[in-house]
Design a protein around this motif. Structure first.
Motif, short mmCIF file in Angstrom:
data_model
loop_
_atom_site.label_atom_id
_atom_site.label_comp_id
_atom_site.label_asym_id
_atom_site.label_seq_id
_atom_site.Cartn_x
_atom_site.Cartn_y
_atom_site.Cartn_z
N HIS A 108 0.83 -1.10 0.18
CA HIS A 108 -0.20 0.16 -0.05
C HIS A 108 0.93 1.86 -0.07
N THR A 109 2.25 1.04 0.55
CA THR A 109 3.03 2.26 0.29
C THR A 109 4.57 1.98 -0.89
N VAL A 110 4.68 2.57 -0.57
CA VAL A 110 6.18 2.87 -1.87
C VAL A 110 7.36 2.26 -0.83
N VAL A 111 8.45 1.25 -1.78
CA VAL A 111 9.15 0.81 -0.21
C VAL A 111 10.92 1.24 -0.83
N LEU B 78 17.83 -2.65 -2.60
CA LEU B 78 16.90 -3.11 -3.32
C LEU B 78 16.78 -1.60 -3.80
N VAL B 79 16.75 -1.13 -5.46
CA VAL B 79 16.35 0.95 -4.71
C VAL B 79 14.94 0.56 -4.84
N ILE C 26 20.48 -7.84 -13.28
CA ILE C 26 19.26 -8.24 -13.06
C ILE C 26 19.08 -9.40 -12.17
N GLU C 27 19.84 -10.32 -12.49
CA GLU C 27 20.22 -11.37 -10.65
C GLU C 27 20.05 -10.77 -9.67
N TYR C 28 21.61 -9.71 -9.65
CA TYR C 28 22.05 -8.86 -8.33
C TYR C 28 20.46 -9.10 -7.95
N VAL C 29 20.04 -7.85 -8.73
CA VAL C 29 18.21 -7.47 -8.00
C VAL C 29 17.68 -8.40 -7.53
N THR C 30 17.07 -9.46 -8.27
CA THR C 30 16.31 -10.74 -8.70
C THR C 30 17.04 -11.57 -6.80
#
Ligand code: FAD
Ligand code: ZN
Lengths: 418, 122
Positions: A272-275, A280-281, A312-316
Protein backbone atom coordinates in the motif's frame (compact mmCIF):
# COMPACT_ATOMS: atom_id res chain seq x y z
CA UNK A 1 -7.82 22.47 -26.60
CA UNK A 2 -10.91 20.32 -26.27
CA UNK A 3 -11.29 19.87 -22.55
CA UNK A 4 -11.59 16.37 -21.15
CA UNK A 5 -14.48 15.93 -18.74
CA UNK A 6 -17.29 13.59 -17.82
CA UNK A 7 -19.35 15.32 -20.52
CA UNK A 8 -16.75 14.87 -23.25
CA UNK A 9 -16.48 11.22 -22.23
CA UNK A 10 -20.24 10.75 -22.46
CA UNK A 11 -20.42 12.59 -25.80
CA UNK A 12 -17.66 10.47 -27.26
CA UNK A 13 -19.13 7.28 -25.86
CA UNK A 14 -22.27 8.02 -27.90
CA UNK A 15 -20.03 8.26 -30.98
CA UNK A 16 -18.37 4.93 -30.16
CA UNK A 17 -15.19 6.83 -29.22
CA UNK A 18 -14.41 7.53 -32.86
CA UNK A 19 -14.62 11.29 -32.48
CA UNK A 20 -11.58 11.94 -30.27
CA UNK A 21 -9.13 14.30 -31.89
CA UNK A 22 -5.34 14.25 -31.59
CA UNK A 23 -4.07 15.60 -28.28
CA UNK A 24 -1.35 17.72 -29.90
CA UNK A 25 -0.27 18.79 -33.39
CA UNK A 26 2.79 17.51 -35.26
CA UNK A 27 3.97 20.75 -36.86
CA UNK A 28 6.88 21.32 -39.21
CA UNK A 29 9.55 23.32 -37.40
CA UNK A 30 9.44 27.07 -38.11
CA UNK A 31 12.69 28.76 -39.18
CA UNK A 32 12.89 30.73 -35.93
CA UNK A 33 11.68 30.61 -32.31
CA UNK A 34 12.18 32.67 -29.18
CA UNK A 35 13.08 29.52 -27.26
CA UNK A 36 14.16 26.10 -28.51
CA UNK A 37 14.16 23.31 -25.94
CA UNK A 38 16.32 20.31 -26.84
CA UNK A 39 14.66 17.17 -25.50
CA UNK A 40 10.97 16.29 -25.27
CA UNK A 41 11.10 14.46 -21.97
CA UNK A 42 9.29 15.48 -18.82
CA UNK A 43 11.58 18.39 -17.98
CA UNK A 44 11.58 19.80 -21.54
CA UNK A 45 7.80 19.59 -21.91
CA UNK A 46 7.12 21.03 -18.45
CA UNK A 47 9.49 23.91 -19.14
CA UNK A 48 7.68 24.68 -22.39
CA UNK A 49 4.31 24.53 -20.66
CA UNK A 50 5.28 26.95 -17.87
CA UNK A 51 6.97 29.29 -20.36
CA UNK A 52 3.64 29.59 -22.17
CA UNK A 53 1.32 29.40 -19.17
CA UNK A 54 3.22 31.50 -16.60
CA UNK A 55 5.40 33.79 -18.68
CA UNK A 56 3.39 34.30 -21.88
CA UNK A 57 6.28 33.06 -24.04
CA UNK A 58 4.56 30.96 -26.67
CA UNK A 59 6.92 31.06 -29.62
CA UNK A 60 8.62 27.96 -28.31
CA UNK A 61 9.68 24.67 -29.88
CA UNK A 62 10.43 21.42 -28.08
CA UNK A 63 12.72 19.51 -30.40
CA UNK A 64 12.76 15.77 -29.75
CA UNK A 65 15.11 13.22 -31.31
CA UNK A 66 12.75 10.28 -31.05
CA UNK A 67 9.13 10.15 -30.02
CA UNK A 68 7.42 11.91 -27.17
CA UNK A 69 7.73 9.80 -24.05
CA UNK A 70 10.46 7.58 -25.49
CA UNK A 71 13.04 8.68 -22.93
CA UNK A 72 13.25 8.35 -19.19
CA UNK A 73 10.00 10.21 -18.60
CA UNK A 74 8.15 7.00 -19.45
CA UNK A 75 10.83 4.54 -18.34
CA UNK A 76 10.99 5.33 -14.64
CA UNK A 77 9.33 3.78 -11.62
CA UNK A 78 7.35 6.98 -11.02
CA UNK A 79 8.23 7.55 -7.38
CA UNK A 80 7.55 11.07 -6.12
CA UNK A 81 8.97 12.32 -2.81
CA UNK A 82 10.92 15.24 -1.40
CA UNK A 83 12.99 13.68 1.39
CA UNK A 84 16.40 14.98 0.29
CA UNK A 85 19.12 15.92 2.76
CA UNK A 86 20.33 19.40 1.90
CA UNK A 87 18.27 22.58 2.16
CA UNK A 88 18.70 23.43 -1.53
CA UNK A 89 17.43 20.04 -2.68
CA UNK A 90 14.67 19.77 -0.08
CA UNK A 91 13.16 23.12 -1.11
CA UNK A 92 13.33 22.37 -4.84
CA UNK A 93 11.89 18.84 -4.59
CA UNK A 94 9.24 19.98 -2.14
CA UNK A 95 8.12 22.77 -4.49
CA UNK A 96 7.70 20.02 -7.04
CA UNK A 97 5.72 17.86 -4.64
CA UNK A 98 3.36 20.78 -4.02
CA UNK A 99 2.81 21.23 -7.76
CA UNK A 100 2.06 17.53 -8.21
CA UNK A 101 -0.99 17.83 -6.00
CA UNK A 102 -2.94 20.06 -8.37
CA UNK A 103 -1.31 18.95 -11.60
CA UNK A 104 -4.15 16.84 -13.01
CA UNK A 105 -6.55 19.75 -12.63
CA UNK A 106 -4.12 22.29 -14.00
CA UNK A 107 -3.29 20.23 -17.10
CA UNK A 108 -6.83 18.83 -17.52
CA UNK A 109 -5.17 15.43 -17.80
CA UNK A 110 -5.28 12.67 -15.22
CA UNK A 111 -1.72 12.10 -14.04
CA UNK A 112 -3.06 9.56 -11.52
CA UNK A 113 -0.97 11.09 -8.75
CA UNK A 114 -1.40 8.79 -5.79
CA UNK A 115 0.17 10.08 -2.56
CA UNK A 116 0.27 6.71 -0.84
CA UNK A 117 3.29 7.36 1.38
CA UNK A 118 6.84 6.11 1.27
CA UNK A 119 9.04 4.09 3.62
CA UNK A 120 12.84 4.21 3.40
CA UNK A 121 14.42 1.23 5.13
CA UNK A 122 17.66 0.98 7.07
CA UNK A 123 19.40 -2.39 7.24
CA UNK A 124 22.39 -1.45 9.37
CA UNK A 125 23.33 1.02 12.11
CA UNK A 126 25.06 3.49 9.84
CA UNK A 127 22.07 3.44 7.51
CA UNK A 128 19.78 4.16 10.45
CA UNK A 129 21.92 7.07 11.62
CA UNK A 130 21.98 8.43 8.08
CA UNK A 131 18.17 8.24 7.86
CA UNK A 132 17.76 9.90 11.27
CA UNK A 133 20.04 12.71 10.19
CA UNK A 134 18.07 13.20 7.00
CA UNK A 135 14.74 13.18 8.88
CA UNK A 136 16.06 15.77 11.34
CA UNK A 137 17.31 18.01 8.53
CA UNK A 138 13.98 17.74 6.69
CA UNK A 139 11.96 18.59 9.78
CA UNK A 140 14.06 21.70 10.31
CA UNK A 141 13.04 22.63 6.77
CA UNK A 142 9.38 22.14 7.55
CA UNK A 143 8.95 18.99 5.50
CA UNK A 144 6.84 16.40 7.22
CA UNK A 145 8.75 13.15 7.69
CA UNK A 146 9.32 10.91 10.67
CA UNK A 147 11.19 7.81 11.77
CA UNK A 148 9.23 4.60 12.15
CA UNK A 149 10.01 1.54 14.20
CA UNK A 150 10.63 -1.97 12.82
CA UNK A 151 7.36 -3.28 14.37
CA UNK A 152 5.35 -0.65 12.53
CA UNK A 153 7.19 -1.40 9.28
CA UNK A 154 6.42 -5.10 9.70
CA UNK A 155 2.76 -4.26 10.24
CA UNK A 156 2.54 -2.08 7.14
CA UNK A 157 4.50 -4.34 4.78
CA UNK A 158 3.67 -7.92 5.71
CA UNK A 159 5.60 -9.31 2.74
CA UNK A 160 8.88 -7.82 3.97
CA UNK A 161 11.18 -10.18 5.88
CA UNK A 162 11.51 -8.41 9.23
CA UNK A 163 12.65 -11.47 11.15
CA UNK A 164 15.86 -11.53 13.12
CA UNK A 165 17.29 -13.98 10.59
CA UNK A 166 16.70 -11.71 7.62
CA UNK A 167 19.61 -11.24 5.23
CA UNK A 168 18.89 -7.52 5.35
CA UNK A 169 17.63 -6.95 8.89
CA UNK A 170 15.11 -4.13 9.21
CA UNK A 171 16.41 -1.81 11.91
CA UNK A 172 14.00 1.00 11.23
CA UNK A 173 12.94 3.43 8.57
CA UNK A 174 11.67 6.84 7.66
CA UNK A 175 8.19 7.75 6.52
CA UNK A 176 6.95 10.50 4.20
CA UNK A 177 3.19 10.51 4.08
CA UNK A 178 2.81 12.90 1.13
CA UNK A 179 5.09 10.91 -1.17
CA UNK A 180 3.65 8.59 -3.79
CA UNK A 181 3.57 7.65 -7.45
CA UNK A 182 1.95 8.91 -10.66
CA UNK A 183 1.36 7.58 -14.13
CA UNK A 184 4.56 8.57 -15.91
CA UNK A 185 3.45 8.71 -19.54
CA UNK A 186 0.37 10.70 -18.57
CA UNK A 187 2.76 13.34 -17.27
CA UNK A 188 4.49 13.59 -20.66
CA UNK A 189 1.20 13.60 -22.54
CA UNK A 190 -0.49 16.02 -20.16
CA UNK A 191 2.28 18.61 -20.37
CA UNK A 192 2.58 18.10 -24.15
CA UNK A 193 -1.13 18.65 -24.73
CA UNK A 194 -1.31 21.67 -22.43
CA UNK A 195 1.82 23.24 -23.97
CA UNK A 196 0.64 22.56 -27.52
CA UNK A 197 -2.72 24.17 -26.86
CA UNK A 198 -0.89 27.32 -25.77
CA UNK A 199 1.03 27.51 -29.05
CA UNK A 200 4.19 25.50 -28.30
CA UNK A 201 5.42 23.44 -31.28
CA UNK A 202 6.42 19.91 -30.32
CA UNK A 203 8.62 18.62 -33.11
CA UNK A 204 9.30 14.88 -32.88
CA UNK A 205 11.81 12.88 -34.94
CA UNK A 206 14.04 15.93 -35.06
CA UNK A 207 17.46 15.26 -33.59
CA UNK A 208 19.65 18.23 -32.75
CA UNK A 209 23.04 17.58 -34.38
CA UNK A 210 24.83 20.88 -33.85
CA UNK A 211 24.65 24.05 -31.79
CA UNK A 212 25.58 27.25 -33.62
CA UNK A 213 27.05 30.31 -32.00
CA UNK A 214 27.68 33.83 -33.28
CA UNK A 215 30.45 35.34 -31.26
CA UNK A 216 29.85 34.17 -27.71
CA UNK A 217 26.09 34.04 -28.26
CA UNK A 218 23.70 31.30 -29.22
CA UNK A 219 22.43 31.46 -32.81
CA UNK A 220 20.35 28.32 -33.08
CA UNK A 221 20.45 24.58 -33.59
CA UNK A 222 21.15 22.37 -36.58
CA UNK A 223 18.74 19.50 -36.66
CA UNK A 224 17.95 16.48 -38.77
CA UNK A 225 15.19 18.70 -40.22
CA UNK A 226 17.31 21.78 -40.86
CA UNK A 227 18.63 24.81 -39.03
CA UNK A 228 16.36 26.46 -36.46
CA UNK A 229 17.27 29.94 -35.28
CA UNK A 230 16.63 30.83 -31.64
CA UNK A 231 17.50 33.53 -29.12
CA UNK A 232 17.40 31.10 -26.24
CA UNK A 233 18.29 27.41 -26.35
CA UNK A 234 17.94 24.98 -23.46
CA UNK A 235 19.62 21.58 -23.21
CA UNK A 236 17.21 19.24 -21.44
CA UNK A 237 18.37 16.00 -23.00
CA UNK A 238 18.76 13.79 -19.88
CA UNK A 239 20.93 10.78 -20.83
CA UNK A 240 22.24 12.56 -23.93
CA UNK A 241 23.06 15.85 -22.21
CA UNK A 242 26.80 15.30 -22.51
CA UNK A 243 26.51 14.57 -26.22
CA UNK A 244 24.45 17.73 -26.82
CA UNK A 245 26.56 19.98 -24.55
CA UNK A 246 29.68 18.84 -26.43
CA UNK A 247 28.15 20.37 -29.57
CA UNK A 248 28.64 23.73 -27.88
CA UNK A 249 32.07 22.82 -26.54
CA UNK A 250 30.78 22.42 -22.98
CA UNK A 251 32.05 19.64 -20.73
CA UNK A 252 29.74 18.37 -18.00
CA UNK A 253 30.33 16.65 -14.64
CA UNK A 254 28.05 13.86 -15.80
CA UNK A 255 28.26 10.20 -16.79
CA UNK A 256 25.47 8.32 -18.58
CA UNK A 257 24.54 4.91 -17.26
CA UNK A 258 21.75 2.45 -17.87
CA UNK A 259 19.21 2.07 -15.11
CA UNK A 260 16.74 -0.79 -15.24
CA UNK A 261 13.29 -1.49 -13.93
CA UNK A 262 11.08 -4.51 -14.10
CA UNK A 263 7.49 -5.46 -13.40
CA UNK A 264 5.64 -8.60 -12.37
CA UNK A 265 2.35 -10.09 -13.37
CA UNK A 266 -0.62 -8.28 -11.77
CA UNK A 267 -1.40 -9.28 -8.20
CA UNK A 268 -4.04 -8.36 -5.64
CA UNK A 269 -3.24 -5.17 -3.75
CA UNK A 270 -0.76 -5.89 -0.98
CA UNK A 271 1.83 -3.10 -1.07
CA UNK A 272 0.00 0.00 0.00
CA UNK A 273 3.02 2.27 0.17
CA UNK A 274 6.24 2.75 -1.77
CA UNK A 275 9.25 1.03 -0.20
CA UNK A 276 12.85 2.01 -0.80
CA UNK A 277 15.78 0.02 0.52
CA UNK A 278 19.52 0.49 0.16
CA UNK A 279 19.69 -3.17 -0.88
CA UNK A 280 17.05 -2.95 -3.61
CA UNK A 281 16.37 0.50 -4.86
CA UNK A 282 12.59 0.57 -4.84
CA UNK A 283 9.34 -1.32 -4.87
CA UNK A 284 5.80 -0.19 -5.45
CA UNK A 285 2.60 -1.75 -6.71
CA UNK A 286 0.99 -0.11 -9.71
CA UNK A 287 -2.73 0.50 -9.95
CA UNK A 288 -2.84 -2.47 -12.34
CA UNK A 289 -1.42 -4.64 -9.55
CA UNK A 290 2.05 -5.18 -10.97
CA UNK A 291 5.02 -5.03 -8.64
CA UNK A 292 7.37 -2.40 -10.03
CA UNK A 293 11.02 -2.79 -9.09
CA UNK A 294 13.61 -0.08 -9.65
CA UNK A 295 17.10 -1.45 -9.87
CA UNK A 296 19.84 1.18 -9.66
CA UNK A 297 22.45 1.91 -12.28
CA UNK A 298 24.90 -0.34 -14.08
CA UNK A 299 28.55 0.26 -13.36
CA UNK A 300 29.82 1.30 -16.77
CA UNK A 301 28.89 4.16 -19.12
CA UNK A 302 26.13 3.22 -21.52
CA UNK A 303 23.78 4.62 -24.12
CA UNK A 304 22.13 1.28 -24.90
CA UNK A 305 18.84 1.50 -22.94
CA UNK A 306 19.42 -2.20 -22.18
CA UNK A 307 20.58 -3.39 -18.83
CA UNK A 308 22.72 -6.42 -18.19
CA UNK A 309 21.62 -9.84 -17.07
CA UNK A 310 24.24 -9.69 -14.31
CA UNK A 311 22.36 -6.81 -12.79
CA UNK A 312 18.98 -8.54 -13.09
CA UNK A 313 20.37 -11.58 -11.28
CA UNK A 314 21.74 -9.40 -8.52
CA UNK A 315 18.52 -7.46 -8.08
CA UNK A 316 16.39 -10.60 -8.15
CA UNK A 317 18.51 -12.04 -5.37
CA UNK A 318 18.06 -8.87 -3.31
CA UNK A 319 14.33 -8.81 -4.00
CA UNK A 320 13.96 -12.39 -2.73
CA UNK A 321 16.06 -11.67 0.35
CA UNK A 322 13.71 -8.82 1.24
CA UNK A 323 10.45 -10.39 0.06
CA UNK A 324 10.88 -14.20 0.21
CA UNK A 325 7.26 -14.83 -0.79
CA UNK A 326 7.94 -13.30 -4.25
CA UNK A 327 9.80 -16.43 -5.29
CA UNK A 328 6.77 -17.74 -7.14
CA UNK A 329 5.83 -14.49 -8.84
CA UNK A 330 6.50 -14.21 -12.57
CA UNK A 331 8.30 -11.11 -13.76
CA UNK A 332 6.87 -10.02 -17.10
CA UNK A 333 8.85 -7.17 -18.55
CA UNK A 334 12.04 -5.22 -18.00
CA UNK A 335 13.58 -2.21 -19.66
CA UNK A 336 16.36 0.30 -19.30
CA UNK A 337 16.77 4.06 -19.53
CA UNK A 338 19.88 6.19 -19.88
CA UNK A 339 20.31 8.27 -16.75
CA UNK A 340 22.67 11.25 -16.54
CA UNK A 341 24.32 10.92 -13.15
CA UNK A 342 26.23 13.99 -11.97
CA UNK A 343 29.28 14.05 -9.72
CA UNK A 344 27.27 15.08 -6.63
CA UNK A 345 24.00 13.31 -7.57
CA UNK A 346 22.19 16.66 -7.94
CA UNK A 347 20.99 18.30 -11.15
CA UNK A 348 22.89 20.98 -13.07
CA UNK A 349 20.60 23.91 -13.85
CA UNK A 350 21.37 27.36 -15.16
CA UNK A 351 23.52 29.37 -17.53
CA UNK A 352 26.49 28.25 -19.61
CA UNK A 353 29.51 30.17 -20.91
CA UNK A 354 27.55 30.61 -24.17
CA UNK A 355 25.11 33.49 -23.77
CA UNK A 356 21.53 32.39 -24.32
CA UNK A 357 22.35 28.70 -23.86
CA UNK A 358 21.01 27.07 -20.70
CA UNK A 359 21.27 23.68 -19.03
CA UNK A 360 18.76 21.60 -17.11
CA UNK A 361 20.44 18.22 -16.86
CA UNK A 362 21.96 15.68 -14.48
CA UNK A 363 18.69 14.57 -12.88
CA UNK A 364 20.10 11.10 -13.05
CA UNK A 365 18.16 8.42 -11.23
CA UNK A 366 15.65 10.74 -9.58
CA UNK A 367 14.28 13.39 -11.91
CA UNK A 368 10.72 12.18 -12.47
CA UNK A 369 9.47 13.58 -9.17
CA UNK A 370 11.10 16.89 -10.01
CA UNK A 371 9.40 17.44 -13.38
CA UNK A 372 6.81 20.06 -12.27
CA UNK A 373 9.21 21.94 -9.98
CA UNK A 374 12.03 21.86 -12.49
CA UNK A 375 9.82 23.04 -15.35
CA UNK A 376 8.33 25.80 -13.20
CA UNK A 377 11.68 27.17 -11.98
CA UNK A 378 13.50 26.65 -15.26
CA UNK A 379 10.82 28.48 -17.27
CA UNK A 380 11.35 31.42 -14.92
CA UNK A 381 15.11 31.11 -15.48
CA UNK A 382 14.73 31.18 -19.27
CA UNK A 383 12.15 33.98 -19.25
CA UNK A 384 14.15 36.28 -16.96
CA UNK A 385 17.65 35.27 -18.01
CA UNK A 386 18.46 34.75 -14.32
CA UNK A 387 18.15 31.56 -12.29
CA UNK A 388 15.04 31.23 -10.14
CA UNK A 389 16.13 31.44 -6.47
CA UNK A 390 15.18 27.78 -5.91
CA UNK A 391 17.60 26.60 -8.62
CA UNK A 392 20.33 29.24 -8.24
CA UNK A 393 22.51 26.91 -6.10
CA UNK A 394 22.43 24.26 -8.85
CA UNK A 395 24.56 26.05 -11.46
CA UNK A 396 27.57 24.50 -13.19
CA UNK A 397 29.77 26.93 -11.19
CA UNK A 398 29.31 24.86 -8.04
CA UNK A 399 31.84 22.39 -9.41
CA UNK A 400 34.38 25.22 -9.59
CA UNK A 401 33.63 26.73 -6.19
CA UNK A 402 33.30 23.39 -4.45
CA UNK A 403 29.83 24.16 -3.13
CA UNK A 404 28.52 20.72 -3.99
CA UNK A 405 25.06 19.41 -3.13
CA UNK A 406 25.83 15.79 -2.35
CA UNK A 407 22.66 13.71 -2.49
CA UNK A 408 24.03 10.23 -3.07
CA UNK A 409 22.19 8.86 -0.04
CA UNK A 410 18.83 10.46 -0.69
CA UNK A 411 18.90 9.86 -4.44
CA UNK A 412 19.74 6.19 -4.08
CA UNK A 413 22.66 6.56 -6.51
CA UNK A 414 24.84 3.90 -5.05
CA UNK A 415 27.53 3.91 -7.73
CA UNK A 416 30.56 6.09 -7.21
CA UNK A 417 31.16 8.89 -9.69
CA UNK A 418 34.35 8.05 -11.54
CA UNK B 1 26.76 -10.61 -20.17
CA UNK B 2 30.07 -9.12 -21.13
CA UNK B 3 33.15 -11.20 -21.81
CA UNK B 4 36.13 -9.15 -20.70
CA UNK B 5 39.71 -10.05 -21.53
CA UNK B 6 42.06 -9.25 -18.70
CA UNK B 7 45.51 -8.69 -20.29
CA UNK B 8 46.97 -10.82 -17.50
CA UNK B 9 44.41 -13.60 -17.03
CA UNK B 10 42.54 -13.87 -20.33
CA UNK B 11 38.78 -13.81 -21.03
CA UNK B 12 36.54 -13.81 -17.94
CA UNK B 13 32.95 -13.01 -17.06
CA UNK B 14 31.89 -9.41 -16.40
CA UNK B 15 31.02 -10.19 -12.79
CA UNK B 16 34.74 -10.54 -11.98
CA UNK B 17 35.47 -6.92 -12.92
CA UNK B 18 34.93 -3.38 -11.69
CA UNK B 19 34.78 -0.43 -14.07
CA UNK B 20 36.89 2.61 -13.21
CA UNK B 21 35.49 5.10 -15.71
CA UNK B 22 37.24 7.26 -18.29
CA UNK B 23 40.90 6.42 -18.95
CA UNK B 24 43.86 8.66 -19.79
CA UNK B 25 42.89 11.50 -17.46
CA UNK B 26 46.27 12.88 -16.52
CA UNK B 27 46.68 14.44 -13.11
CA UNK B 28 47.93 18.03 -13.55
CA UNK B 29 51.61 18.31 -12.70
CA UNK B 30 51.18 21.47 -10.63
CA UNK B 31 47.64 21.64 -9.19
CA UNK B 32 48.37 24.85 -7.30
CA UNK B 33 49.00 26.64 -10.59
CA UNK B 34 45.53 25.86 -11.94
CA UNK B 35 42.40 28.00 -11.82
CA UNK B 36 39.38 26.58 -9.99
CA UNK B 37 37.75 25.91 -13.35
CA UNK B 38 40.77 23.95 -14.62
CA UNK B 39 40.89 21.91 -11.42
CA UNK B 40 37.15 21.22 -11.66
CA UNK B 41 37.66 20.11 -15.23
CA UNK B 42 40.24 17.57 -14.10
CA UNK B 43 38.17 16.35 -11.15
CA UNK B 44 34.64 16.25 -12.52
CA UNK B 45 34.20 16.95 -16.23
CA UNK B 46 34.00 13.83 -18.36
CA UNK B 47 33.78 13.07 -22.09
CA UNK B 48 30.86 10.72 -21.52
CA UNK B 49 31.26 9.50 -25.10
CA UNK B 50 28.45 7.95 -27.08
CA UNK B 51 30.56 5.62 -29.20
CA UNK B 52 34.13 4.44 -28.61
CA UNK B 53 35.02 5.05 -24.97
CA UNK B 54 38.48 4.49 -23.53
CA UNK B 55 38.03 3.35 -19.95
CA UNK B 56 39.70 1.67 -17.00
CA UNK B 57 38.75 -1.71 -15.63
CA UNK B 58 40.01 -3.72 -12.69
CA UNK B 59 40.01 -7.49 -12.42
CA UNK B 60 38.72 -7.18 -8.88
CA UNK B 61 37.82 -10.85 -8.34
CA UNK B 62 40.95 -12.09 -10.11
CA UNK B 63 44.46 -10.71 -10.31
CA UNK B 64 43.25 -7.33 -8.95
CA UNK B 65 45.22 -5.43 -11.56
CA UNK B 66 44.03 -2.38 -13.49
CA UNK B 67 44.02 -2.23 -17.29
CA UNK B 68 42.44 -0.17 -20.06
CA UNK B 69 39.82 -1.05 -22.64
CA UNK B 70 38.11 0.55 -25.60
CA UNK B 71 34.38 -0.14 -25.66
CA UNK B 72 31.46 1.12 -27.70
CA UNK B 73 29.00 2.58 -25.20
CA UNK B 74 26.01 1.89 -27.48
CA UNK B 75 26.65 -1.75 -28.44
CA UNK B 76 28.86 -2.54 -25.40
CA UNK B 77 31.27 -4.28 -27.78
CA UNK B 78 34.88 -4.27 -26.59
CA UNK B 79 37.31 -3.14 -29.29
CA UNK B 80 40.63 -3.40 -27.47
CA UNK B 81 42.25 -4.32 -24.17
CA UNK B 82 45.65 -2.93 -23.23
CA UNK B 83 47.84 -2.48 -20.19
CA UNK B 84 48.13 0.60 -18.04
CA UNK B 85 50.79 2.94 -19.35
CA UNK B 86 50.36 1.77 -22.94
CA UNK B 87 49.13 4.21 -25.54
CA UNK B 88 45.48 4.07 -26.54
CA UNK B 89 45.08 2.07 -29.76
CA UNK B 90 44.08 3.96 -32.87
CA UNK B 91 40.38 3.14 -33.26
CA UNK B 92 38.19 5.06 -35.67
CA UNK B 93 35.43 6.88 -33.78
CA UNK B 94 31.81 5.91 -34.47
CA UNK B 95 29.11 8.53 -34.76
CA UNK B 96 25.54 7.86 -33.74
CA UNK B 97 24.33 11.36 -34.57
CA UNK B 98 21.98 11.93 -37.51
CA UNK B 99 23.22 13.92 -40.50
CA UNK B 100 21.98 17.51 -40.52
CA UNK B 101 19.37 18.42 -43.11
CA UNK B 102 20.35 20.94 -45.78
CA UNK B 103 17.96 23.71 -44.67
CA UNK B 104 20.53 26.29 -43.62
CA UNK B 105 20.36 29.92 -42.70
CA UNK B 106 22.20 31.92 -45.37
CA UNK B 107 22.98 34.66 -42.88
CA UNK B 108 25.23 32.34 -40.93
CA UNK B 109 28.54 30.73 -41.75
CA UNK B 110 28.32 26.96 -41.72
CA UNK B 111 29.40 25.45 -38.44
CA UNK B 112 32.86 23.97 -39.11
CA UNK B 113 32.38 21.49 -36.29
CA UNK B 114 29.25 20.13 -37.85
CA UNK B 115 30.77 17.82 -40.42
CA UNK B 116 33.51 16.44 -38.31
CA UNK B 117 32.81 13.73 -35.85
CA UNK B 118 32.13 15.12 -32.44
CA UNK B 119 31.34 12.03 -30.44
CA UNK B 120 34.33 9.82 -30.91
CA UNK B 121 37.34 9.77 -28.67
CA UNK B 122 39.63 12.74 -29.10
C1 FAD C 1 14.50 2.68 -14.70
C2 FAD C 1 14.38 4.08 -14.18
C3 FAD C 1 13.68 4.33 -13.00
C4 FAD C 1 13.55 5.62 -12.50
N1 FAD C 1 12.80 5.81 -11.39
C5 FAD C 1 12.57 7.07 -10.95
C6 FAD C 1 11.69 7.28 -9.86
O1 FAD C 1 11.09 6.35 -9.31
N2 FAD C 1 11.50 8.56 -9.42
C7 FAD C 1 12.13 9.62 -10.01
O2 FAD C 1 11.93 10.75 -9.56
N3 FAD C 1 12.95 9.44 -11.08
C8 FAD C 1 13.19 8.19 -11.57
N4 FAD C 1 14.01 8.00 -12.65
C9 FAD C 1 14.72 9.15 -13.24
C10 FAD C 1 13.86 9.96 -14.19
O3 FAD C 1 13.19 9.11 -15.08
C11 FAD C 1 14.74 10.96 -14.96
O4 FAD C 1 15.58 11.68 -14.09
C12 FAD C 1 13.92 11.97 -15.74
O5 FAD C 1 12.84 11.37 -16.42
C13 FAD C 1 14.83 12.67 -16.75
O6 FAD C 1 14.23 13.79 -17.32
P1 FAD C 1 13.32 13.75 -18.66
O7 FAD C 1 12.00 13.20 -18.35
O8 FAD C 1 13.34 15.12 -19.23
O9 FAD C 1 14.18 12.73 -19.55
P2 FAD C 1 13.85 12.03 -20.95
O10 FAD C 1 12.45 11.59 -21.01
O11 FAD C 1 14.92 11.02 -21.17
O12 FAD C 1 14.01 13.26 -21.95
C14 FAD C 1 15.17 13.62 -22.64
C15 FAD C 1 14.83 13.64 -24.11
O13 FAD C 1 15.88 14.25 -24.85
C16 FAD C 1 15.88 13.65 -26.12
N5 FAD C 1 17.15 13.92 -26.80
C17 FAD C 1 18.37 13.41 -26.52
N6 FAD C 1 19.29 13.87 -27.40
C18 FAD C 1 18.63 14.70 -28.26
C19 FAD C 1 19.04 15.47 -29.38
N7 FAD C 1 20.30 15.48 -29.82
N8 FAD C 1 18.09 16.21 -30.03
C20 FAD C 1 16.81 16.21 -29.61
N9 FAD C 1 16.37 15.49 -28.54
C21 FAD C 1 17.28 14.74 -27.87
C22 FAD C 1 15.68 12.17 -25.80
O14 FAD C 1 15.23 11.45 -26.94
C23 FAD C 1 14.65 12.24 -24.68
O15 FAD C 1 13.33 12.08 -25.14
C24 FAD C 1 14.17 6.71 -13.18
C25 FAD C 1 14.86 6.47 -14.37
C26 FAD C 1 14.96 5.18 -14.89
C27 FAD C 1 15.69 4.95 -16.18
ZN1 ZN D 1 43.36 -10.54 -14.26
Amino acid sequence: MRRYSIWSLARNARGHHEGWTEAWRSPEPKPEYDVVIIGGGGHGLATAYYLAAEHGIRNVAVVERGWLGGGNVARNTAIIRSNYLHDDSAFLYDKSLQLWRDLSGELNFNTMFSPRGLINLAHDKSGLVELARRVAALRLNGIRVSMIAPEEIARRIPALDCSTRAANPVLGGSWQEKAGIARHDAVAWGYARAADSRGVDIVQNCEVVGIRREGGRIAGVDTARGFIRARTVAIVAAGHSGVVAAMAGIRLPIASHTMQAYVSEPLKPFAHTVVMSPALVSLNQSDKGEIVIGMGTEEYNSYSQQGSLTHIEYVTQKMLELYPSFSRIRMLRKWGGIVDVSADASPVIGKTPVEGLYLNVGWGTGGFKAIPGSGWTFAHTLARGEPHPLVAPFGLERFHSGRMIGEHGASGSLERYK
Amino acid sequence: MLLITCPFCGPRDESEFACGGEAHIVRPADPAALTDAQWADYLFMRKNVKGVHFERWMHSHGCRRWFNAARDTVTHQFLAFYKMGEQAPDIAPVSYTARPAPRTDPALPADPALHTDREGAR
